[in-house]
Design an enzyme around this catalytic site. Sequence first.
Site, mmCIF file in Angstrom:
data_model
loop_
_atom_site.group_PDB
_atom_site.id
_atom_site.type_symbol
_atom_site.label_atom_id
_atom_site.label_comp_id
_atom_site.label_asym_id
_atom_site.label_seq_id
_atom_site.Cartn_x
_atom_site.Cartn_y
_atom_site.Cartn_z
ATOM 1 N N LYS A 167 0.832 -1.184 0.000
ATOM 2 C CA LYS A 167 0.000 0.000 0.000
ATOM 3 C C LYS A 167 0.886 1.260 0.000
ATOM 4 C CE LYS A 167 -1.271 2.093 3.681
ATOM 5 N NZ LYS A 167 -0.642 2.686 4.863
ATOM 6 N N ASP A 196 -2.905 -5.262 2.348
ATOM 7 C CA ASP A 196 -3.388 -4.401 3.418
ATOM 8 C C ASP A 196 -3.046 -5.180 4.673
ATOM 9 O OD1 ASP A 196 -4.950 -3.380 5.546
ATOM 10 O OD2 ASP A 196 -6.207 -2.368 4.087
ATOM 11 N N HIS A 197 -2.022 -4.757 5.406
ATOM 12 C CA HIS A 197 -1.524 -5.654 6.455
ATOM 13 C C HIS A 197 -2.556 -5.914 7.549
ATOM 14 C CE1 HIS A 197 -0.413 -2.022 8.764
ATOM 15 N NE2 HIS A 197 -0.371 -2.815 9.813
ATOM 16 N N LYS A 201 -3.881 -9.635 10.246
ATOM 17 C CA LYS A 201 -3.989 -9.733 11.708
ATOM 18 C C LYS A 201 -4.998 -10.820 12.068
ATOM 19 C CE LYS A 201 -2.981 -4.802 12.456
ATOM 20 N NZ LYS A 201 -1.788 -4.630 13.261
ATOM 21 N N HIS A 259 -7.088 0.367 5.862
ATOM 22 C CA HIS A 259 -7.284 -0.435 7.076
ATOM 23 C C HIS A 259 -8.682 -0.279 7.681
ATOM 24 C CE1 HIS A 259 -3.094 -0.757 6.456
ATOM 25 N NE2 HIS A 259 -2.695 0.233 7.215
#
Length: 509
Positions: A167, A196-197, A201, A259
Amino acid sequence: MLTLQENPLRVGLKQAKTPEPLILVIFGASGDLTQRKLVPALYQLKKEGRLPAEMTIVGVARREWSHDYFRQQMRQGIEEFSDGIGKEELWEDFAQGLYYCAGNMDEGESYQKLKTFLGELDGKRGTRGNRVFYLAVSPKFFPAAIKQLGAAKMLTEPLKHRLVIEKPFGKDLSSAQVLNRIVQNVCKEEQVYRIDHYLGKETVQNLLVFRFANAIFEPLWNRNYIDNIQITVAETVGVEERAGYYETAGALRDMVQNHLLQLFCLTAMEAPSGISADSIRGEKVKVLQGTHLADIKNLEKSAIRGQYTGGWMKGKPIPGYREEKDVNPLSTTPTFVALKLMVDNWRWQGVPFYLRTGKRLPKKVSEIAIQFKNVPLTIFQSAAQQTNPNILALRIQPNEGISLRFEAKMLGAELRTRTVDMDFSYGSSFGMATADAYHRLLLDCMLGDQTLFTRADEVEEAWRVVTPALTAWDAPADPNSIPFYEAGTWQPAEAEFLLNRDGRRWRRL
Ligand code: BG6
């Protein structure tokens, strides 16, 4: 041509959970992301035995480094940013697969040189022509790198060649569309992994499990029972060393478009028909298509920005944003954003989604709070017996878990109520810490599973949702027209008012 779902290689890989032999090429190998996140996550996968024996990593950057110097740098990253090297033999084995190839992102020759080198490595390491190209570089290099990879015919085989793009994907809707076209000119969507980290998660992935593996919440998950939903991603850090990038981005581009909207999608989407990448991503696109800022004509009723001024945090003085290194002293870049979104569909009509994120807030905390409607009639009428609405809080980080807030009778002869929490915590239930997001994302892209990556249409829809605010805030304006908040406080007063106007308040975190 096989579709991704029919691709036997992919299905096999998914079951085996160990990627096929491959070369992972990291562009931007001398950068922070590679040293702090990517290589430590790959080494963790190595420790867990999740990498194929032939795993080969080639770092590419402009500097003239030797293979050995690259190995040393990566070792340092693992030592500093993860739980260390562990057994020396393991490191030796991993390091044997690490190579470096100096190159210039926009010069065709560099790609030819790289291509030849990768071909040699195939022979030496048995990597069978499988490649993952990871663009861990500044976004200004994305177009050139993608075009050059295409021109060098390095993305021609959909089942063997993949492209990972960090991103931000574009800086607004039109630049994202242009970038998507550049990508589509050189490869197929099934080869593309937009990062999109947040999707890596565990707690974010658990949103799907929580919603769709439990029967009791679904009947309540709609406008009949939910009053509003609040999504907060608060950070204590400031702009750090990244002003060069942040000045061109700001909180709306840096955090909300990606995010926060991903958290929103997973909360608001309909149940997918299965867990395939396309059924999940299809539902996210559908919900985004029905989503808009609450009042586009009067933007201040649905989008608030803010910028931190100097303040105090943990007893230390903190400089204001405009005083940070490389920041324009009259900058109007927002470091805080709050939005009120509405979703036009049967499930959510009339239910506001309040999203907020900011830097230099009092606490690092990310959570999704589902606030239910109050009871239709209060039979406990005195002040001491007042009831509060139920809240389901999904804690993304830290202290990962889920809690349900409800009213209980206090012990004793009198009838008094008190709000209590029923709590689930990942740490105590599973006895282990959650893994770094890149650990999962790297494994998935090597396995060919696109579920946790954003699709072309999804990234464009997300840009569309924030476009009215971007357009207004990008326009030249009086530097003092941006609302301010002191570092170490929650938000500018305008953001409080966004909810107060609706007779609501932000949840205290
Ligand atoms: C990044 C943003 O994508 O996410 C940063 O560019 C931000 O500005 C970071 O600090 C937050 O990530 P996390 O995982 O710490 O919540």
